[in-house]
Design a protein around this motif. Structure first.
Motif, short mmCIF file in Angstrom:
data_model
loop_
_atom_site.label_atom_id
_atom_site.label_comp_id
_atom_site.label_asym_id
_atom_site.label_seq_id
_atom_site.Cartn_x
_atom_site.Cartn_y
_atom_site.Cartn_z
N PHE A 1 -29.21 6.51 3.49
CA PHE A 1 -27.93 7.22 3.55
C PHE A 1 -28.13 8.72 3.73
O PHE A 1 -27.23 9.42 4.18
N GLY A 2 -29.31 9.23 3.37
CA GLY A 2 -29.57 10.65 3.54
C GLY A 2 -28.82 11.50 2.53
O GLY A 2 -28.42 11.04 1.46
N GLU A 3 -28.61 12.75 2.88
CA GLU A 3 -27.96 13.70 1.98
C GLU A 3 -26.45 13.51 2.00
O GLU A 3 -25.82 13.57 3.06
N LEU A 4 -25.86 13.30 0.83
CA LEU A 4 -24.42 13.14 0.68
C LEU A 4 -23.85 14.34 -0.05
O LEU A 4 -24.56 14.99 -0.82
N PRO A 5 -22.58 14.67 0.15
CA PRO A 5 -22.00 15.81 -0.57
C PRO A 5 -22.12 15.62 -2.08
O PRO A 5 -21.90 14.52 -2.60
N PHE A 6 -22.47 16.69 -2.78
CA PHE A 6 -22.63 16.58 -4.22
C PHE A 6 -21.30 16.19 -4.85
O PHE A 6 -20.24 16.68 -4.48
N GLY A 7 -21.37 15.30 -5.80
CA GLY A 7 -20.16 14.78 -6.43
C GLY A 7 -19.72 13.46 -5.83
O GLY A 7 -18.86 12.78 -6.39
N THR A 8 -20.30 13.10 -4.68
CA THR A 8 -20.00 11.81 -4.06
C THR A 8 -21.24 10.93 -3.96
O THR A 8 -21.19 9.88 -3.35
N ASN A 9 -22.34 11.39 -4.55
CA ASN A 9 -23.61 10.67 -4.42
C ASN A 9 -23.97 9.88 -5.67
O ASN A 9 -25.12 9.47 -5.84
N ASP A 10 -23.00 9.68 -6.58
CA ASP A 10 -23.26 8.85 -7.75
C ASP A 10 -23.31 7.38 -7.34
O ASP A 10 -22.52 6.93 -6.52
N VAL A 11 -24.27 6.63 -7.89
CA VAL A 11 -24.52 5.25 -7.50
C VAL A 11 -24.15 4.33 -8.66
O VAL A 11 -24.62 4.52 -9.79
N HIS A 12 -23.30 3.33 -8.38
CA HIS A 12 -22.89 2.35 -9.38
C HIS A 12 -23.22 0.95 -8.89
O HIS A 12 -22.94 0.60 -7.74
N ASP A 13 -23.80 0.16 -9.75
CA ASP A 13 -24.15 -1.24 -9.45
C ASP A 13 -23.02 -2.14 -9.92
O ASP A 13 -22.73 -2.21 -11.12
N MET A 14 -22.36 -2.82 -8.97
CA MET A 14 -21.21 -3.68 -9.28
C MET A 14 -21.59 -5.14 -9.35
O MET A 14 -20.71 -6.01 -9.41
N ARG A 15 -22.87 -5.47 -9.37
CA ARG A 15 -23.29 -6.87 -9.32
C ARG A 15 -23.17 -7.57 -10.67
O ARG A 15 -23.19 -8.80 -10.73
N GLY A 16 -23.08 -6.84 -11.74
CA GLY A 16 -22.97 -7.43 -13.06
C GLY A 16 -21.53 -7.58 -13.50
O GLY A 16 -20.59 -7.31 -12.75
N PRO A 17 -21.32 -8.01 -14.75
CA PRO A 17 -19.94 -8.17 -15.26
C PRO A 17 -19.20 -6.85 -15.37
O PRO A 17 -17.97 -6.82 -15.31
N GLU A 18 -19.94 -5.74 -15.55
CA GLU A 18 -19.34 -4.41 -15.66
C GLU A 18 -20.07 -3.45 -14.72
O GLU A 18 -21.28 -3.57 -14.51
N PRO A 19 -19.34 -2.47 -14.17
CA PRO A 19 -20.01 -1.47 -13.34
C PRO A 19 -21.07 -0.73 -14.14
O PRO A 19 -20.88 -0.42 -15.32
N LYS A 20 -22.20 -0.43 -13.50
CA LYS A 20 -23.31 0.22 -14.19
C LYS A 20 -23.78 1.42 -13.38
O LYS A 20 -24.15 1.29 -12.21
N TYR A 21 -23.75 2.59 -13.99
CA TYR A 21 -24.27 3.79 -13.35
C TYR A 21 -25.79 3.74 -13.35
O TYR A 21 -26.42 3.51 -14.39
N ILE A 22 -26.41 3.96 -12.17
CA ILE A 22 -27.86 3.88 -12.09
C ILE A 22 -28.48 5.18 -11.58
O ILE A 22 -29.70 5.26 -11.43
N GLY A 23 -27.66 6.21 -11.32
CA GLY A 23 -28.23 7.49 -10.93
C GLY A 23 -27.46 8.16 -9.81
O GLY A 23 -26.49 7.61 -9.29
N HIS A 24 -27.91 9.36 -9.45
CA HIS A 24 -27.38 10.10 -8.32
C HIS A 24 -28.39 10.05 -7.18
O HIS A 24 -29.57 10.32 -7.39
N LEU A 25 -27.90 9.70 -6.00
CA LEU A 25 -28.78 9.54 -4.84
C LEU A 25 -29.20 10.91 -4.31
O LEU A 25 -28.36 11.77 -4.04
N GLN A 26 -30.50 11.08 -4.15
CA GLN A 26 -31.06 12.32 -3.64
C GLN A 26 -31.34 12.21 -2.14
O GLN A 26 -31.43 11.10 -1.59
N PRO A 27 -31.48 13.34 -1.43
CA PRO A 27 -31.74 13.28 0.02
C PRO A 27 -32.98 12.48 0.39
O PRO A 27 -33.04 11.90 1.49
N ASP A 28 -33.99 12.42 -0.51
CA ASP A 28 -35.20 11.67 -0.19
C ASP A 28 -35.08 10.19 -0.52
O ASP A 28 -36.04 9.43 -0.39
#
Length: 374
Positions: A296-323
């Protein structure tokens, strides 16, 4: 006389059986269409991987409504062998803020400006991941779903288009991400009313309640040329056409045109779209990392938070970095840095420091007094 009757009955029975065999061997229009669909899908899957860039325009002209013309462009990289893809596009849409419950069309003098909606999507055997920015201040963030998750979006989104489906798909199914396999199965479910083949082309007539379809297929190249439908009430008339070229003996689409004419109250007018496809790679190997959110490359800050929706509840797993890495921006570190003790000066050091400051003050006062009496 009896012998003659036996001969006549025998002859009649023979002709009846032969006629029955001939009828049984003659495939029905539905059977011929089903077999052709299978051959068409097999031909599409010969391009099992590829990278294709598309450029398109979409427009509409309706009576009493402002015309619309927007661009739609992007890139798709896919590998059917692992059911993986990476997709990105930018699409111009009219984005406007509505009051709660307001679903009306804008007045001609209040048309919202065009805004380029950006969408990223990837899929691999582990997950399907999406990110969408629909306005300067609105983004979906990065979300992970199960690989078989069906992405849904509003009128300004499309996920992700499959060039191999053109020629048979209608525009709305294509925009919603229906791939070639799904489109072929949809056609298989319709009633076949006629099947004619002549001069290397098959013309197939199909129907379902209230709608009549016509499909034209080049049976020599095994490519669909056009698909058309009309509603019996005369309100809707859709037509889609595709052109194909051979790359290393594999036929791939290079253009797609569609139009929808509407004649009703209160909507009378026409929608249309035209696309061109440029294939840069075909039946090549791609690194698995390409089909992950790391692309995905570099995303605008504040929109690069990553959530995993595969479980019963959404899970925050980090902020995506340009690398492509993930950094946890919410959880504090388990151990804070140890504070360093202040340096404590000895008593003798403090005495010398005070004496030095006093001597400096005396020197300054004496110099000041002498200057005033000079």
């Amino acid at each position: 006389m009896r012998s003659l009757r036996v001969i006549l009955y025998g002859t009649l029975l023979q002709f009846t059986l032969l006629a029955g065999v001939g009828t049984a061997d003659e495939p029905s229009p539905a059977s011929r269409w089903s077999q052709l669909l299978t051959r068409l899908l097999d031909a599409r899957q010969k391009s099992y991987s590829g990278e294709v860039t598309f450029e398109g325009r979409e427009g509409s002209e309706f009576v009493d409504y402002p015309p619309f013309l927007g661009r739609h462009e992007g890139t798709l990289t896919y590998d059917l062998r692992t059911a993986s893809f990476f997709y990105e596009h930018t699409r111009e849409c009219r984005v406007r803020v509505l009051a709660p419950g307001d679903h009306s069309l804008p007045d001609p003098d209040q048309v919202a400006p065009l805004y380029p909606v950006r969408h990223l999507c990837c899929r691999n055997p582990e997950y399907l991941c999406t990110w969408t920015q629909v306005s300067p201040t609105t983004s979906s963030g990065v979300t992970l779903h199960a690989p078989d998750y069906t992405v849904r979006g509003g009128s300004c989104q499309s996920f992700p288009i499959d060039p191999l489906a053109v020629g048979l798909t209608d525009y709305w199914g294509w925009k919603e991400g229906k791939d070639a396999g799904t489109v072929h199965e949809t056609w298989r479910s319709l009633e076949v009313t006629d099947f004619e083949e002549e001069d290397g082309r098959a013309v197939v007539l199909l129907a379902k309640e209230g709608v009549e379809y016509t499909v034209v297929v080049d049976v020599e190249r095994l490519v669909p040329m056009s698909a058309e439908y009309k509603t019996i009430d005369g309100i809707f008339h859709y037509r889609g056409e595709a052109k194909w070229e051979s790359i290393d003996n594999v036929w791939v689409p290079v253009s797609f045109f569609w139009s929808l004419d509407v004649e009703s109250e209160p909507y009378t007018g026409r929608e249309w779209g035209e696309y061109t496809f440029t294939w840069s790679r075909l039946n090549d190997d791609f690194p698995p990392e390409l089909f992950t959110y790391a692309s995905f490359g570099e995303l605008p800050f504040g929109t690069n938070d990553v959530h995993d929706m595969r479980g019963p509840e959404p899970k925050y797993i980090g902020h995506l970095q340009p690398d492509g890495s993930l950094v946890d921006m919410y959880t504090p570190p388990e151990r804070l840095p140890t504070a360093q003790p202040l340096e404590v000066r000895s008593e003798r050091q403090w005495i010398w420091l005070v004496c030095g400051n006093l001597a400096a003050i005396v020197v300054l006062v004496v110099a000041y007094v002498r200057r005033r009496h000079a």
